[in-house]
Design an enzyme around this catalytic site. Structure first.
Site, PDB file in Angstrom:
ATOM      1  N   ASP A  94       0.856  -1.181   0.000  1.00 51.59           N
ATOM      2  CA  ASP A  94       0.000   0.000   0.000  1.00 51.59           C
ATOM      3  C   ASP A  94       0.895   1.235   0.000  1.00 51.59           C
ATOM      4  OD1 ASP A  94      -2.331   1.590   0.244  1.00 51.59           O
ATOM      5  OD2 ASP A  94      -2.012   1.720   2.390  1.00 51.59           O
ATOM      6  N   LYS A  95       0.320   2.388  -0.304  1.00 53.43           N
ATOM      7  CA  LYS A  95       1.123   3.604  -0.317  1.00 53.43           C
ATOM      8  C   LYS A  95       0.927   4.431   0.952  1.00 53.43           C
ATOM      9  CE  LYS A  95      -0.138   7.321  -2.480  1.00 53.43           C
ATOM     10  NZ  LYS A  95       0.008   8.334  -1.379  1.00 53.43           N
TER      11      LYS A  95
ATOM     12  N   GLU B  81      -8.795  14.067   7.950  1.00 53.69           N
ATOM     13  CA  GLU B  81      -9.747  14.928   8.627  1.00 53.69           C
ATOM     14  C   GLU B  81      -9.064  15.821   9.649  1.00 53.69           C
ATOM     15  OE1 GLU B  81     -12.779  12.500  10.295  1.00 53.69           O
ATOM     16  OE2 GLU B  81     -13.924  12.399   8.430  1.00 53.69           O
TER      17      GLU B  81
ATOM     18  N   ARG C 145      -2.016  14.609  -1.597  1.00 51.25           N
ATOM     19  CA  ARG C 145      -3.328  13.955  -1.594  1.00 51.25           C
ATOM     20  C   ARG C 145      -4.394  15.030  -1.785  1.00 51.25           C
ATOM     21  NH1 ARG C 145      -3.805   9.001   0.950  1.00 51.25           N
ATOM     22  NH2 ARG C 145      -5.747   9.631   1.952  1.00 51.25           N
TER      23      ARG C 145
ATOM     24  N   ASP D  18      -1.351  -0.878   6.095  1.00 56.52           N
ATOM     25  CA  ASP D  18      -1.605  -0.377   7.445  1.00 56.52           C
ATOM     26  C   ASP D  18      -3.068  -0.102   7.724  1.00 56.52           C
ATOM     27  OD1 ASP D  18      -1.526   3.167   7.523  1.00 56.52           O
ATOM     28  OD2 ASP D  18      -1.798   1.926   5.758  1.00 56.52           O
TER      29      ASP D  18
END
Length: 1474
Positions: free
Chosen positions: A433-434, A722, A833, A1053
């Site tokens: 995963d990144k 968030e 992101r 994760d």
């Protein structure tokens, strides 16, 4: 899933086209008011009646049948322990095999050993395991008794009050009341909370390992904290789903006496094992009890996986069985032939009671079974026990490796699967995963764009360049970074809320609203006076330096928002209104919990220690120095104009945003570079507060003084994104003050507190890829939907209703959308992101209709998820775009180095991420997954035929420059090249990288194109899968694992990585910030991705090498010893007798040769850790199974046969013709075999320690001590034979010493000679590394450096670029792709300062695009590819319509304008970028 959603959406559209005119019974049969109260399907639903006076009879009929709350995790009772444990143990094949041999030996005609002797080994093993199981079960019994005896307050119907009872007395339907810090005894539906907002705070660390608090709220209609909950007044019936193990899923409804229903979900369920925090009293009704609770249903044992070596062992066991069958057959035939040489019955043959003798055939059959008993050790059953002990030792060493310990998180490696440690040394593919795996998952707010204007936050970027200096200056500085406005309010405190209309505003110093605190104080050896650590709230994440230009606009927006109820509002599309809505969305649209640092989580804490006075004085001095710099630098700041609309001026040198000819607007202060100043090394402190804030030094000191009494707020979020957005909004003084299930309070920059009614929250899910909140504005009384989500989803939902009547507005919104998309692409290429922020204003009538359907969906049991999805999709459309954010997720330390080392080790690394393609590609360059010299193919298509065509063309293009280096492998009838292709010509072709998205993966899996896809990936150095779902991740892992038959490892994760982790041969979870789901489903858990380097290259190699060589040694040892008994049969008439005492044979495997292999398997190191890390290519020996494969197995078997021949026949020839007895002949043979086997073990050891020497010497001496004692004391232990004083006589015989010295030398000479040749002339990498390890440190480092220089030649592109023209090397393109001349223009004029690596001049970029990639092209169903365009350096066409360089962004560039009509988003395009 897609089909079901499409059908649901059609059904929704059909149902709603008449304006929600249907009745509830027409829309949802479950919610029909005519439904009978008693007509519940108990086979699929659970019905719970309350245990009170009103419903007691119904409770007795239904709920008494449900299991109680008493738990019993024990496996046995006093009566069942012995038979049940024996029954379980004999389920193992090894124990059954030994039991079969014991039964055979008890038959008089086949008795080889004394019956007691054959029972002893089996009885010993069974007894040891029985004692172990008994102790473990007794511990479980004690734990169960402690849990069942715990006290809790249960409502007693007769007494009509709560009484203290035991947990085991709780029944389904009982009312339970819990106090703060109590553990929840069962799964309880929350009906009352003392919290004013009807919220109960839970700590779920015992359940899922997550330390942040969770909120559970009272079922709707019961949230009345001022009224004590009365169980006798509860007359409703609860209907919910059957017990299951889904911790986060729960649905049901409550049916009231008037036949109305109230739905509830997992947000109202208290799970067993959780702890009540920060809530004085909570009460509820028990839904699931005992073993039906979700915690108990999830309480499964450790995962079991079978390692590759274990599968290899099982195969070789069958070879040993075949060998045993052959030897027994030889013994049986030999016995018959031997007896056949006698004319009459042999004199030693004893007849039966009737005087009959056995026939030759029957005697041969009995001898076959006898030989099985005699040669039983040939099957190394004890090997499995030794392997388990070795693996325990290896796990112990893993746990105690300090290099695998992370000091920051105080976490070390966890080994959750104890039986696959050796697989760590054979990994061929890693799927990673990144976010949170390669990156830190500590989200830092970097940039944002609002209604088309980009704010680069240059000062924030400069601050982040030196986080260490900031951290060392203390926490006092952080509170000033959000004080962007002077205190303009008078004393008094007000919370503004709409109750049918707007109320007058009152000023306040601070927001003093009731807040339930739940922050934690963590002990780190001293008392921290600053804010205690909470989830996602490190100093880097919390501290955001506002952008100067945006700061002034935010102030204007806040003033406009404050007075919006007293004057006509500005147009809905004005910049001021959009900025206000943008920051309100950042503050409101989340699930962040708010607490204060003054009220810590209710636990016992250590009293604060007195801090040194000097430290405080130093901090005060530093603070004044910083504030002095602030006041001085502000005098040089320029003033930026304040925008009130999109068309107003944005600055003297910036284009207006309404101009069609100009590029997008980037509102940056000063000399902001295109990358937001990421490379700046200095920080102008005066830019923090902004040029127009007018805050002097005195005012800057006054602001915190006014709010000294205000408790410091801290936020706990389940998602780091968030938290980053909430802290960013707080930096602009839009502060989230409190959140309850019903309301959310926001403090504006002027100190005004707005309390929004929180009507609905539509949580995030992986299908919608967005979340929304529905609130009622306290000033305008409007119902507003704030939505945030992925740009690939939000952009398709934009359709402002104002565009239908106003063409100018439509054009303006299209320009905003286009410029926002350009900013999003910029953010993605900078590795940020991205999230889009949008809003929607809903009419009151439409909202009420929608809310009724939403409540029906929440109350349904059948298709509840589908109905909730329908209602959410119906509301989340026709959105108005507010802006977008760019959040940086930094690479973890050591990731590039780890990836480079894994690559050198021959491991193929794939990154599977849900992020957008541009972000993932940039991170791939940053972590060196992709190199600037690579040729990168980017495939984006939705059509299956187009996908097949692109795959074919790509393969054709690649094969022109690459050919298999090794013989191709078969893959389902297709020839698959190896993963390390070579090049036709002398020059080395560039490495290949592949980038693919989720839509293309769907086309591949649905179009049966897996084989072509895998064939393409075999040529690729790296594979990057973007926008992939959790299901796609697991499908990719299974595809590679099954089709290529390779060892796979998945690492992640988050909860979205669980399926991928479980699908791989080895799953590794990272103990990150997204909970513990990945860790709980993994085989190993580490704290950082960089730990993977040593875990695989060192521990993985050691574990495999040790265990593999130990297994081979075990096979050799058993075969060598058993063959001594076999060779003796040729000289005893195949009678099944032995020349070695039976007890000596048992002791041989039980004591004399058992410990050295275990020590060897735990501690041996063939190569040092330093060399393994310096030379990662040594890892390939494990991938190729060099230590344990079919040739090594049979070579060891041949060596065992040879050594057994030498160990038997040299003593035989020595004592031939003498009058010695059988045991006198067998004792030297036993001694020689032991010496040979131990010396063989010593030759195999690569590392010698004191422990190794003591174990070998101790085993050898133990043999003589035990033999001397046994032969001296045991006179009739083995009648009728007598081993008395045999060893004592042998020790006085010189011949014994001679043959014991000579025979092992002759037996081991071939192996010694072979090992010497390998050590001197060996070409294997391990042999060379072992030579290097023997050198001094200086010479060793020099040899390693020379090795690395030979193994890593300079890239061929470097030499090629010297002779190539500036535009780059031109590859021969496939003849089937014509190149249009207009595609060859040079767009690479701009330079880059971003964090992504620059593209070098010799890199060639090409693009294959499908005719369907824009609306202007005709929609073609054929799979032809039109274009193969060759571009100059620095270009990367991430989609067919864009020609922006991958790491540069210039306002002077002219991009092709984007078609903004619905459906034209690039997700629907098909392209292949190279």
């Amino acid at each position: 899933m897609t089909c079901s959603l499409d059908f649901s959406w059609l059904r929704w559209k059909w149902r709603t086209q008449d304006g929600f005119s249907q009745s509830p019974s027409e829309t949802t049969p479950l919610l029909s008011p005519e439904t009978d109260r008693q007509s519940h399907n108990t086979a699929e639903q659970r019905v719970v009646y309350p245990n009170n006076s009103m419903c007691h009879q119904d409770w007795k009929k239904v709920c008494r049948r449900y299991p109680g709350n008493s738990i019993c995790t024990t496996k046995y009772t006093l009566l069942t322990f012995l038979p049940q444990n024996l029954f379980e143990q004999f389920h193992r094949w090894a124990n059954l095999y030994f039991l079969f041999l014991v039964i055979l030996n008890w038959m008089p005609s086949m008795e080889v050993f004394h019956r007691e002797i054959t029972i002893f080994p089996l009885a010993t093993v069974l007894l040891i395991i029985m004692v172990k199981d008994g102790i473990e079960d007794f511990k479980r019994y004690c734990f169960d008794r402690e849990m069942n005896s715990a006290s809790i307050q249960i409502y007693e119907r007769k007494e009509q009050r709560y009484m203290l009872k035991r947990w085991q007395d709780v029944r389904v339907g009982d009312f339970v009341q819990m106090q703060c810090n109590e553990i929840v005894p069962a799964d309880i539906l929350l009906l009352f909370s003392s919290d004013p907002s009807g919220v109960c705070h839970l700590e779920t660390a015992n359940l899922d390992g997550e330390t942040n608090l969770k909120q559970r709220r009272v079922v709707k209609g019961f949230s009345q904290p001022e009224v004590q909950f009365q169980p006798e007044h509860f007359h409703s019936t609860i209907v919910c789903e059957k017990p299951n193990n889904h911790l986060s899923k729960f649905k049901g409804y409550m049916e009231h006496p008037d036949q109305t229903r109230t739905g509830f979900g997992s947000e109202s369920l208290l799970l067993r094992g959780c702890t009540i925090r920060n809530t004085e009293v909570a009460a509820g009704i028990v839904i699931y009890a005992g073993h039906e609770t979700k915690a108990m249903l999830n309480n499964s044992g450790p995962r079991y996986k079978r390692s590759k070596i274990e599968r290899r062992i099982n195969t070789d066991i069958f070879f040993c069985i075949g060998l045993l069958f052959l030897m027994c057959l030889i013994g049986a035939v030999g016995h018959s032939l031997w007896n056949g040489t006698f004319k009459e019955h042999p004199p030693f043959d004893v007849p039966d009671a009737d005087g009959n003798f056995l026939s030759l055939a029957l005697g041969g059959f009995y001898m076959f079974l006898t030989m099985i008993i005699l040669l039983q050790v040939l099957i190394p059953i004890s090997l499995y026990v030794s392997i388990e002990l070795v693996k325990l030792g290896q796990v112990f060493l893993l746990h105690n490796d300090l290099d695998l310990y992370d000091e920051e998180t105080d976490l070390s490696i966890q080994c959750r699967a104890l039986n696959i440690t050796e697989d760590l040394g054979q990994i061929q593919y890693i799927f990673s995963d990144k976010t949170g795996t390669l990156t830190e998952n500590k989200m830092v707010f970097r940039r944002c764009t609002i209604v088309g204007s980009e704010y680069c936050h240059q000062e924030n970027a400069k601050r982040l360049e030196m986080p260490k200096e900031l951290d060392s200056d203390g926490e006092e500085w952080t509170q000033y970074q959000c004080l962007s406005f002077p205190p303009r309010w008078a004393q008094g405190s007000t919370t503004m809320r709409s109750q049918g209309g707007a109320q007058p505003l009152r000023r306040c110093h601070s927001a003093r609203v009731p807040i339930q605190s739940h922050c934690r104080q963590r002990s780190v050896g001293r008392w921290e006076t600053s804010q205690p650590p909470v989830a996602f709230s490190s100093s880097i994440e919390k501290d955001v330096t506002p952008d100067k230009n945006l700061l002034s606009k935010v102030r204007d927006a806040a003033l406009w928002l404050e007075t919006s109820d007293t004057r006509p509002a500005k147009p809905s599309h004005s910049t001021t209104a959009s900025i206000a809505d943008f920051f309100l969305a950042l503050t409101i649209c989340n699930s962040v919990m708010v607490s204060t640092t003054t009220e810590p989580r209710k636990r016992v804490t250590t009293p604060p220690a007195n801090k040194a006075l000097g430290t405080s004085l130093e901090k005060i001095q530093q603070l004044f120095q910083r504030l002095k710099l602030l006041s001085l630098s502000q005098s040089f700041s320029s003033t930026a104009p304040s925008d009130t609309d999109l068309g107003e001026s944005l600055g003297p040198n910036l284009p207006t945003i309404d101009s069609d000819e100009k590029d997008d607007t980037s509102v940056c202060s000063g000399d902001c570079s295109t990358d937001g100043g990421y490379r700046s090394s200095t920080w102008e402190q005066g830019d923090i507060l902004g040029s127009e804030s007018g805050t002097s030094l005195e005012e800057g000191l006054e602001a915190p003084t006014l709010s000294q009494d205000e408790p410091e707020l801290c936020y706990e979020a389940e998602s780091p994104d968030e938290a980053a957005l909430v802290h960013a909004a707080r930096a602009y003084s839009f502060t989230l003050v409190s959140r309850t299930p019903e309301q959310v309070t926001v403090r504006l920059p002027q100190g005004i507190c707005l309390t929004f009614d929180l009507l609905f929250t539509l949580g995030f899910d992986s299908v919608r890829k967005r979340m929304s909140v529905v609130v009622r504005h306290p000033l305008t009384d409007e119902i507003i939907v704030y939505t945030k989500g992925a740009d690939s989803v939000i952009m398709d939902l934009l359709e402002d209703p104002a565009c239908e009547s106003n063409i100018d507005v439509e054009k303006k919104l299209k320009r905003i959308r286009a410029r926002t998309q350009k900013h999003l692409d910029l953010y993605a290429r900078d590795g940020l992101r991205t999230l889009c922020i949008a809003k929607k204003v809903v009419d009151e009538e439409d909202f009420q209709r929608w809310a009724s359907f939403r409540r029906e969906a929440e109350a349904s049991l059948d298709n509840r998820e589908e109905l909730l999805m329908e209602t959410a999709q119906h509301l989340e459309n026709h959105l108005t775009l507010l802006g977008a954010t760019g959040i940086e997720d930094r690479l973890q330390e050591g990731v590039p180095d780890t990836i480079a080392a894994l690559r050198e080790a021959g491991i193929q690394l794939w990154v599977l991420t849900g992020d957008k393609q541009e972000t993932a590609v940039n991170i791939a360059y940053s972590c060196k997954l992709l190199d600037q010299t690579d040729t990168v193919y980017s495939i984006n298509t939705e059509n299956q035929e187009t996908c097949e065509s692109i795959l074919n063309c790509t393969l054709e293009d690649i094969k022109r420059f690459h050919e298999p280096q090794q013989p191709a492998r078969k893959l389902c009838g297709h020839r698959i090249p190896p993963k390390m292709p070579s090049v036709n010509s002398g020059a080395m072709a560039p490495e290949i990288g592949l980038v693919i998205d989720g839509k293309t993966l769907n086309a591949i899996f649905q179009g049966k194109l897996e084989n072509k896809f895998l064939e393409l990936t075999q040529y690729c150095r790296s594979v990057l899968c973007c926008r992939s779902t959790p299901l796609q991740k697991s499908m990719i892992v299974k595809l590679v694992r099954d089709k290529l038959s390779v060892m796979t490892l998945s690492i992640g994760d988050g909860a979205n990585d669980v399926s991928m982790i479980q699908a791989a041969d080895i799953g590794i979870g990272i103990s990150g910030q997204e909970g513990m789901q990945a860790v709980m489903s993994s085989d190993f858990a580490i704290a950082r991705f960089s730990h993977l380097k040593k875990l695989l290259l060192v521990h993985g190699h050691w574990c495999y090498s040790r265990l593999a060589r130990m297994v081979v040694y075990y096979f050799y040892k058993n075969v060598c010893y058993v063959n001594l008994l076999f060779w003796y049969q040729f000289f005893c008439g195949f009678s099944g007798s032995t020349m070695i005492d039976y007890w000596q044979m048992i002791f041989f495997n039980l004591f004399f040769t058992s410990l050295p292999p275990i020590i060897f398997g735990v501690l041996d190191k063939d190569v040092s850790a330093e060399t393994l890390l310096a030379l990662p290519e040594l890892y390939k020996s494990g991938q190729n199974s060099e230590c344990y494969n079919l040739p090594t197995f049979w070579v060891s078997m041949a060596d065992a046969f040879y050594q057994s021949l030498i160990c038997f026949f040299i003593p035989y020839l020595t004592y031939r013709g003498s009058d010695i007895d059988v045991f006198t002949f067998g004792t030297p043979i036993n001694t020689i075999s032991l010496t040979t086997i131990l010396l063989h073990q010593a030759m195999e050891m690569k590392t010698w320690t004191v422990l190794h020497g003591l174990v070998l010497l101790g085993s050898f001496l133990m043999y003589f001590v035990v033999s001397l004692i046994y032969n001296a004391t045991c006179v009739t232990c083995n009648s009728p034979t007598n081993p008395y004083w045999v060893m004592e006589r042998q020790l006085s015989d010189p011949t014994f010493y001679l043959i014991c010295l000579l025979t092992p030398v002759v037996a081991l000479l071939p192996r010694y000679f072979l090992l010497s040749l390998q050590g001197t002339y060996g070409k294997s990498l391990i042999s060379k590394a072992q030579k290097i390890d023997k050198l001094p440190i200086d010479k060793r480092n020099l040899e390693i450096q020379n090795w690395r220089s030979k193994q890593r030649p300079a890239p061929a592109s470097a030499s090629a670029s010297a002779s190539a023209p500036a535009t780059g090397t031109v590859h021969t393109r496939p003849p089937c792709h014509p190149v249009p001349p207009e595609a060859q223009q040079n767009f690479g004029a701009s330079t880059s300062k971003s964090s992504g690596p620059p593209r070098q001049k010799h890199v060639e970029d090409r693009v294959l695009q499908d005719p369907r990639c824009s609306r202007e092209h005709s929609r073609d169903d054929t799979c032809t590819v039109d274009t193969l365009a060759k571009l100059s350096s620095g270009e990367c066409l991430l989609d067919p319509n864009r020609t922006v360089a991958p790491t540069a962004y210039s306002r002077g560039q002219k991009d092709v304008s984007r078609h903004s009509s619905k459906g034209s988003h690039r997700r629907s395009q098909s392209s292949l970028t190279i």
